[in-house]
Structure formats: C-alpha cells, structure tokens
Design a protein around this motif. Structure first.
Motif, PDB file in Angstrom:
ATOM      1  N   SER A   2       0.843  -1.179   0.000  1.00  0.00           N
ATOM      2  CA  SER A   2       0.000   0.000   0.000  1.00  0.00           C
ATOM      3  C   SER A   2       0.882   1.233   0.000  1.00  0.00           C
ATOM      4  O   SER A   2       1.731   1.395   0.858  1.00  0.00           O
ATOM      5  CB  SER A   2      -0.886   0.016   1.254  1.00  0.00           C
ATOM      6  OG  SER A   2      -1.670  -1.126   1.294  1.00  0.00           O
ATOM      7  N   ASP A  74      -2.308  -3.343  -0.584  1.00  0.00           N
ATOM      8  CA  ASP A  74      -1.987  -3.519  -1.997  1.00  0.00           C
ATOM      9  C   ASP A  74      -1.286  -4.847  -2.223  1.00  0.00           C
ATOM     10  O   ASP A  74      -0.262  -5.148  -1.597  1.00  0.00           O
ATOM     11  CB  ASP A  74      -1.084  -2.385  -2.480  1.00  0.00           C
ATOM     12  CG  ASP A  74      -1.871  -1.172  -2.939  1.00  0.00           C
ATOM     13  OD1 ASP A  74      -3.110  -1.222  -2.924  1.00  0.00           O
ATOM     14  OD2 ASP A  74      -1.235  -0.172  -3.309  1.00  0.00           O
ATOM     15  N   ASP A  84      -6.150  -3.856  -4.266  1.00  0.00           N
ATOM     16  CA  ASP A  84      -5.806  -2.977  -3.145  1.00  0.00           C
ATOM     17  C   ASP A  84      -6.123  -3.544  -1.765  1.00  0.00           C
ATOM     18  O   ASP A  84      -5.610  -3.049  -0.769  1.00  0.00           O
ATOM     19  CB  ASP A  84      -6.510  -1.617  -3.298  1.00  0.00           C
ATOM     20  CG  ASP A  84      -8.012  -1.745  -3.380  1.00  0.00           C
ATOM     21  OD1 ASP A  84      -8.516  -2.099  -4.462  1.00  0.00           O
ATOM     22  OD2 ASP A  84      -8.679  -1.489  -2.368  1.00  0.00           O
TER      23      ASP A  84
END
Length: 383
Positions: A2, A74, A84
């Motif tokens: 992420s 992610d 995600d």
C-alpha cells in the motif's frame, strides 16, 4: 505494498525521551515487565501454501464464523495488476504461514474484498481521472460480532498511479460476512453509504489505526498525523456517528473536538486485550505492538492497566528484512488469535518494502529478573 505505507524516509531526528510509569516486576505465570526477548525463532512468509509470491503489506489477522483470516493491503499480482485489499484463510492457526487465497482468478489475479461502488466506478471512467485508482485499506483490522459477521473501518484513498501521490478521503464502514454456502469460508463485504469520518473535517479518523471489542463496546483508535486518539461506541450503534464518544484525557465526551492523544509519533500498530491469563499479569491486561514514525524498523511493545492508558511503550525487537534487507520495515502488528503452541504465544507481523512481503518470528519473553524461561512468548510474522 500500500503506497500509504511508504512515507518519505524521515529526516534524521532525535525521538523524544518517553516518560515511563510502570515498574519492573513479576507475577506468577506471567512475563515480566518491561519485556525482554530471550529467544527468537524465524517462521517465514505467510504464503507457504501458494505456488506464487505476491508482494503485499499490512497483514492483520481476524476470525469470523470459526475461520481465521489475514487481511492485506496492496497486493501486486505480478503481470495481472494491483488488488488494493485481499485476504487469505489460515486453515490451522497453529501453522499460520500455511495460508492461501480464496478469491483468485485462473490467471493469478486476486479479487479485492472491498470494491468500488457503481458511482465510484463511473467516476474512475471519466477522462480527467485517467491514471487514478481508488484504494480501500484496512489498517484498523476487523471486529468480530458473532454469527460470521464483522465490521471493518477502512481508509479510502485516491491514488495517482503516475506520481504515487495519495489523497486520503476518509474512513468508511463495511460489514463483512462469511458465505453460508459450502465450508470454504469465502468472505463478502457490504459498504455502508458514505463515510463515517472525513479528512476534510480536520478530526482524527477513528477506526483507521486499530479497533477491538470489549464488554459490549467497540474501541477505535484513529490518527491526526502520527498522534493516536481513542473513541468508543456501543457494538449495536456502529453505523451511527452521533453515538460515538471520544476520550478527552479523563472521560468520554460527545464532542470530537475535545479528543486528546493517547500515543504520539506512531505510524501503525494494534491494541489488544491479553487475558486467560494476562500476558503481563492482571494489573496490565491491555497490550500494544506497533512501530513509530521514525523509520527505524523498531517493533515497540506497550502495556496499560486501562484501555485508555496511560501507555508504557518500550523497544522490543528490530524488524529485519529477507527479500528486502535494505530500507525500513513498517506495519508492525500482533496476532493474538494465532497461537503456535504453548500458552501465550502471539504472532506479530511486519512488512517489507516492495517487492517484499510480511514475516513471522517467534519471540520468547523473559519471565523474571534472572532470565527464567517465559511462560509467554510473542510471535512475529513477516511476509
């Protein structure tokens, strides 16, 4: 990984000297405070049952409907794009690295659990939004309410895929449920309309940092910058913003502007209740594991007599890398549900930067002043 977990490398700073309030000591059957690691055992990445390795981060475990899961941010599905938010099921909690996906395509793409609405999908299709994606990241974890139902307070981001710039919109609420058909344990998510807390309001985004359920109350920690604040709401009222109350340093109040920080300078972490028996004894039933904003890869552990604190937080262990030994590690989380054997063994995870993952180690804590064997161990995971 992420992108929100990749803050710019902090400029060298001298962390403030903490004030400690808890004295060293020992209680029968408990690890001593402050914690001291006497043994470390590496457990490896949490993807031993997968035939491929996908880089990912976060790594928050939870239980719903008798199944144990771990949630990621992610997930880089190699040539098939980025998902995600994904999850794996852990069939046997005593072997937590033996986890696998339930929602993959034959081509290797893993479907996100929380997805955009129709309106958001149409917004993404506009010409001016070319090169933009939405991300829904669950740093706060999942709270189980029974009967295969849970709630998660997710963060909604707009991500510029060209520049990597993140725009945090706010925190929304999603209801998770276990499929009633079959025994595989597939999950579905239903997002509640709108957002519970919006960044534009200028208040802490409660539920974005950590959540837990205790005595009919859901406790939610959220951040403004790297200051951590606390709120609570009755478990039957999670959908009603006006029912939330905010810790002002001495009591709960309905005025969010009176919120006072319970921790400062923390990037990620998780609070949990240690019981049956308590890790550090009955006088310190509340625990915390996390990582500061300093970018030093130091896993920190805290304890408190009350969920509101005050919190005494000490350095525990340096989080190392395997695929990515350089840089720093982040998303340090405990996993109280994942016991690997003896009493008090808790799994904790930390993340590497891309193209790494989340790693598991087991830390044995000293029981007493003279290094006696600990009856409790702390287990760390990295993938």
């Amino acid at each position: 990984m992420s992108l929100s977990c990749f803050p710019k490398k902090p400029a060298p700073q001298t962390p403030p000297t903490p004030t400690f309030t808890i004295q060293s000591g020992i209680e029968e059957g408990c690890a001593a405070w402050p914690p001291r690691v006497v043994d470390t055992r590496h457990l490896g990445y949490i993807n031993a049952k997968d035939t491929y390795f996908y880089s990912q981060d976060i790594g928050r475990s939870f239980r719903l409907g008798g199944h144990t899961y771990i949630m990621f941010g992610d997930t880089f599905c190699n040539d098939y794009g980025i998902s995600d938010n994904t999850y794996k099921i852990i069939p046997d909690p005593t072997t937590p690295t033996q986890a696998f996906y339930l929602s993959g395509e034959h081509n290797g793409y893993i479907h996100p659990l929380i997805e955009p609405t129709r309106a958001e999908t149409e917004w993404l299709a506009l010409p001016e939004n070319l090169g933009v994606r939405l991300a829904f990241w669950c740093y706060g974890g999942v709270v189980e309410f029974g009967d295969g139902i849970g709630w998660t307070w997710y963060q909604k981001y707009v991500v510029d895929t060209t520049t990597g710039v993140l725009d945090l919109i706010g925190v929304g609420l999603a209801r998770l449920s276990v499929s009633k058909s079959g025994e595989k344990g597939e999950l579905s998510a239903a997002r509640m309309p709108g957002l519970m807390f919006e960044r534009a309001e200028g208040h802490p985004l409660f539920g974005s940092f950590s959540t837990l359920l205790a005595d009919e109350w859901v406790y939610l920690w959220g951040q403004t910058g790297t200051d951590v604040f606390l709120a609570r709401v009755h478990k039957d009222d999670c959908q009603f913003r006006h029912k939330y109350a905010y810790w002002n340093g001495s009591a709960y109040t309905g005025d969010i502007t009176k919120s006072a920080p319970v921790l400062q300078d923390y990037q990620q972490g998780q609070f949990f209740e240690s019981s049956s028996p308590a890790l550090f004894g009955q006088r310190l039933p509340w625990c915390f594991v996390g990582v500061t904003k300093w970018g030093d890869s130091m896993a920190m552990m805290g304890a408190a007599s009350r969920v509101e604190g005050p919190w005494d937080v000490r350095p525990l262990v340096h989080a190392y890398g395997i695929k990515v030994p350089e840089g720093y590690r982040y998303c340090v989380y405990p996993h109280p549900l994942l016991s690997s054997g003896g009493r008090g063994r808790v799994m904790v995870s930390w993340s590497e930067n891309w193209p790494g993952g989340v790693i598991a180690v087991e830390l044995k804590l000293a029981r007493g002043e003279f290094g006696l064997p600990a009856l409790f161990s702390l287990k760390f995971v990295r993938e």
